[in-house]
Design a protein around this motif. Sequence first.
Motif, PDB file in Angstrom:
ATOM      1  N   SER A   1      11.545  10.461   1.200  1.00  0.00           N
ATOM      2  CA  SER A   1      12.708  11.005   0.471  1.00  0.00           C
ATOM      3  C   SER A   1      12.135  11.099  -1.051  1.00  0.00           C
ATOM      4  O   SER A   1      12.413  11.958  -1.760  1.00  0.00           O
ATOM      5  N   TYR A   2      11.635  10.069  -1.526  1.00  0.00           N
ATOM      6  CA  TYR A   2      11.422   9.843  -3.103  1.00  0.00           C
ATOM      7  C   TYR A   2      10.403  11.004  -3.127  1.00  0.00           C
ATOM      8  O   TYR A   2      10.466  11.758  -4.396  1.00  0.00           O
ATOM      9  N   THR A   3       9.315  11.171  -2.611  1.00  0.00           N
ATOM     10  CA  THR A   3       8.365  11.992  -2.823  1.00  0.00           C
ATOM     11  C   THR A   3       8.856  13.628  -2.566  1.00  0.00           C
ATOM     12  O   THR A   3       8.536  14.331  -3.507  1.00  0.00           O
ATOM     13  N   PHE A   4       9.637  13.759  -1.573  1.00  0.00           N
ATOM     14  CA  PHE A   4      10.299  14.942  -1.529  1.00  0.00           C
ATOM     15  C   PHE A   4      11.021  15.368  -2.730  1.00  0.00           C
ATOM     16  O   PHE A   4      11.094  16.547  -3.239  1.00  0.00           O
ATOM     17  N   ASP A   5      12.092  14.626  -3.097  1.00  0.00           N
ATOM     18  CA  ASP A   5      12.760  14.960  -4.309  1.00  0.00           C
ATOM     19  C   ASP A   5      12.031  14.961  -5.510  1.00  0.00           C
ATOM     20  O   ASP A   5      12.497  15.897  -6.268  1.00  0.00           O
TER      21      ASP A   5
ATOM     22  N   SER B   1       1.205  12.894   0.509  1.00  0.00           N
ATOM     23  CA  SER B   1       2.279  11.585   0.924  1.00  0.00           C
ATOM     24  C   SER B   1       2.796  11.760   2.445  1.00  0.00           C
ATOM     25  O   SER B   1       2.791  10.797   2.995  1.00  0.00           O
ATOM     26  N   LEU B   2       3.085  13.079   2.917  1.00  0.00           N
ATOM     27  CA  LEU B   2       3.671  13.122   4.293  1.00  0.00           C
ATOM     28  C   LEU B   2       2.615  12.548   5.398  1.00  0.00           C
ATOM     29  O   LEU B   2       2.605  11.990   6.322  1.00  0.00           O
ATOM     30  N   GLY B   3       1.303  12.837   5.030  1.00  0.00           N
ATOM     31  CA  GLY B   3       0.103  12.646   5.951  1.00  0.00           C
ATOM     32  C   GLY B   3       0.095  11.039   6.114  1.00  0.00           C
ATOM     33  O   GLY B   3      -0.167  10.446   7.157  1.00  0.00           O
ATOM     34  N   PHE B   4      -0.045  10.577   4.857  1.00  0.00           N
ATOM     35  CA  PHE B   4      -0.085   8.787   4.623  1.00  0.00           C
ATOM     36  C   PHE B   4       0.941   8.268   5.374  1.00  0.00           C
ATOM     37  O   PHE B   4       0.885   7.667   6.468  1.00  0.00           O
ATOM     38  N   ASN B   5       2.404   8.639   4.927  1.00  0.00           N
ATOM     39  CA  ASN B   5       3.582   7.971   5.702  1.00  0.00           C
ATOM     40  C   ASN B   5       3.737   8.128   7.079  1.00  0.00           C
ATOM     41  O   ASN B   5       3.922   7.290   7.803  1.00  0.00           O
TER      42      ASN B   5
ATOM     43  N   LEU C   1       0.733  -1.091   0.056  1.00  0.00           N
ATOM     44  CA  LEU C   1       0.014   0.165   0.036  1.00  0.00           C
ATOM     45  C   LEU C   1       0.938   1.148  -0.226  1.00  0.00           C
ATOM     46  O   LEU C   1       0.315   2.155  -0.595  1.00  0.00           O
ATOM     47  N   SER C   2       1.868   1.229   0.948  1.00  0.00           N
ATOM     48  CA  SER C   2       2.918   2.416   0.696  1.00  0.00           C
ATOM     49  C   SER C   2       3.506   2.681  -0.387  1.00  0.00           C
ATOM     50  O   SER C   2       3.627   3.836  -0.980  1.00  0.00           O
ATOM     51  N   THR C   3       3.833   1.373  -1.301  1.00  0.00           N
ATOM     52  CA  THR C   3       4.233   1.536  -2.409  1.00  0.00           C
ATOM     53  C   THR C   3       3.450   2.378  -3.538  1.00  0.00           C
ATOM     54  O   THR C   3       3.836   3.082  -4.208  1.00  0.00           O
ATOM     55  N   VAL C   4       2.308   1.867  -3.551  1.00  0.00           N
ATOM     56  CA  VAL C   4       1.416   2.339  -4.490  1.00  0.00           C
ATOM     57  C   VAL C   4       0.941   3.748  -4.237  1.00  0.00           C
ATOM     58  O   VAL C   4       0.835   4.567  -5.184  1.00  0.00           O
ATOM     59  N   VAL C   5       0.714   4.135  -3.245  1.00  0.00           N
ATOM     60  CA  VAL C   5       0.190   5.342  -2.731  1.00  0.00           C
ATOM     61  C   VAL C   5       1.477   6.460  -3.261  1.00  0.00           C
ATOM     62  O   VAL C   5       1.021   7.568  -3.912  1.00  0.00           O
ATOM     63  N   ASP C   6       2.618   5.990  -2.680  1.00  0.00           N
ATOM     64  CA  ASP C   6       3.803   7.121  -3.113  1.00  0.00           C
ATOM     65  C   ASP C   6       4.094   6.985  -4.366  1.00  0.00           C
ATOM     66  O   ASP C   6       4.440   8.245  -5.252  1.00  0.00           O
ATOM     67  N   PHE C   7       3.693   5.809  -5.444  1.00  0.00           N
ATOM     68  CA  PHE C   7       3.981   5.711  -6.782  1.00  0.00           C
ATOM     69  C   PHE C   7       2.984   6.678  -7.603  1.00  0.00           C
ATOM     70  O   PHE C   7       3.330   7.524  -8.261  1.00  0.00           O
TER      71      PHE C   7
ATOM     72  N   ILE D   1       1.290   9.376  -6.263  1.00  0.00           N
ATOM     73  CA  ILE D   1       1.560  10.567  -5.831  1.00  0.00           C
ATOM     74  C   ILE D   1       2.804  11.229  -6.775  1.00  0.00           C
ATOM     75  O   ILE D   1       2.663  12.600  -7.088  1.00  0.00           O
ATOM     76  N   GLY D   2       3.961  10.249  -6.772  1.00  0.00           N
ATOM     77  CA  GLY D   2       4.911  10.635  -7.514  1.00  0.00           C
ATOM     78  C   GLY D   2       4.739  11.000  -8.867  1.00  0.00           C
ATOM     79  O   GLY D   2       4.963  12.316  -9.738  1.00  0.00           O
ATOM     80  N   ARG D   3       3.603  10.193  -9.560  1.00  0.00           N
ATOM     81  CA  ARG D   3       3.088  10.267 -11.024  1.00  0.00           C
ATOM     82  C   ARG D   3       2.500  11.710 -11.012  1.00  0.00           C
ATOM     83  O   ARG D   3       2.708  12.469 -11.978  1.00  0.00           O
ATOM     84  N   ARG D   4       1.471  12.007 -10.293  1.00  0.00           N
ATOM     85  CA  ARG D   4       0.827  13.063 -10.044  1.00  0.00           C
ATOM     86  C   ARG D   4       1.837  14.238 -10.052  1.00  0.00           C
ATOM     87  O   ARG D   4       1.338  15.504 -10.731  1.00  0.00           O
ATOM     88  N   LEU D   5       2.455  14.364  -8.978  1.00  0.00           N
ATOM     89  CA  LEU D   5       3.360  15.353  -8.791  1.00  0.00           C
ATOM     90  C   LEU D   5       4.096  15.733 -10.364  1.00  0.00           C
ATOM     91  O   LEU D   5       4.473  17.007 -10.717  1.00  0.00           O
ATOM     92  N   GLY D   6       4.694  14.664 -10.954  1.00  0.00           N
ATOM     93  CA  GLY D   6       5.317  14.935 -12.273  1.00  0.00           C
ATOM     94  C   GLY D   6       4.369  15.688 -13.313  1.00  0.00           C
ATOM     95  O   GLY D   6       4.869  16.398 -14.346  1.00  0.00           O
TER      96      GLY D   6
END
Length: 490
Positions: A134-138, A80-84, A52-58, A60-65
């Motif tokens: 760190s992935y989402t932040f970067d 992302s921060l709220g979830f993690n 679940l953590s993987t899917v959520v951050d993946f 969110i990362g795609r949406r950020l892009g």
Amino acid sequence: MIFNSVTFVAFLAIVLPLHWFVPVARRNLVLLVASYVFYGWWDWRFLGLIALSTVVDFAIGRRLGGTTSDEGRKRLLAASLGFNLGVLGVFKYFDFFVDGAVDLASSVGFDASGPTLGILLPVGISFYTFQTISYTFDVYRERIEPSRRLLDFATYVAFFPQLVAGPIERAQRLLPRIQDQAGRSFPRGPQLDRALSLILSGLFKKVVLADGVAPFVNEVFADPERFGPVAVAAGVVGFAIQLYGDFSGYTDIARGVSELFGIDLMVNFRQPYLSRNITEFWRRWHISLSDWLRDYVYIPFGGNRGSSWFVARNLMATMLLGGLWHGASWNFVIWGAVHGGALVVHRFLRDGRIPGRTLRVTQIPAIVATFSVWCVSMVFFRAESVGAAADVFAAMVRSQPGESAFASVLLVAVLLAATIWLDVVQRRSGDRHDSARSLISPTGDDATATVRTSTPESSTLAGALTAGVMLVAIVVFSGGSPVPFIYFQF
């Protein structure tokens, strides 16, 4: 599944050839399945959490892009921060904060009680959660492009050698290596030599140094009043040896195993017990966490900008959070405060802001002083409670002789000498923090940074003898059930 177990050897014997024999495009699939089997070996129920953590951050990362507005990007980062942090809060800190609130209410006269979850802490949750944060932040800071393939990102999050105890790898470093399936190759020559040397040194640190001193350490911390002051102090030093051997041993094995898959992991330790001050120590100990706290906590707090007291506040806040990262206990809060205070004091001394006090000491006393501060803090790290830590300190300064435990004190002295010897060998070998000294063949590419006074033949013989001694020691100290690594609990 523990590195120093027959089960892991069998697991590796299956996964390693399978990874290299399947078509190149399927290598990450093999790694992902293997990583989930490795993680699920402890408790399969937590596989859903990491997935679940993987899917959520993946996602969110795609949406950020694909999002250009600042407001939208901030909302995605907050999500992302709220979830993690919410996951960490529920599984690791909920009971701690509820108990703290109940104790506070009781101290002011209220008869209060609160709900507790009593949830089993998932292995490695602090490590992979910080990695995805760190992935989402970067991605948010546009330092990296978001991952386009869920398989690659899932392999990055769950990569089994470093999954449960680090190092905490950044996506900008590890993810490209995961994505480049065709660029990975089985190590040969000096690279294979280095991988095997890392595994050997890691097993030596774990089985001989850490597990060798653990029984005595456990006895001292279980009943410090039974022992004399010297024996208690030896037990505290013994735990410093145990923690270093256990944690850096895990990292060495993780790096060596990872290199067998053609992927290199960052160095997480740089001879920390040779540090000359506490600031240098934190640049050498658990480097991936230190760098993470610096980049995602200390600098956003303000870092070195502002007045000295403002910087001191930032240091203290960062180390308090670093203490809480290790566990939901007041012991870890105090441990973080000790190191925050030590960093502040060193900064003032270094910058000459305390009149008449500057750091003018020779190297060895500085190393001893730094190690002593570390050992003092280790009492809070190891003790079960603040009261238990106070009992250890009291036992170290009392006048009653108690049990001497001469043999155990001698063992601690020998293992401390072995620990320092390993650090000295690594430093003298010219380890530039991106490779490991080869114990088997020190004249290979990894040893070229050092000016040698010996012949290649003598260096090769010395390396072979060192590897032989380590292997014999591992066999001698092995026996019984394998002991889990300490950092699995974090």
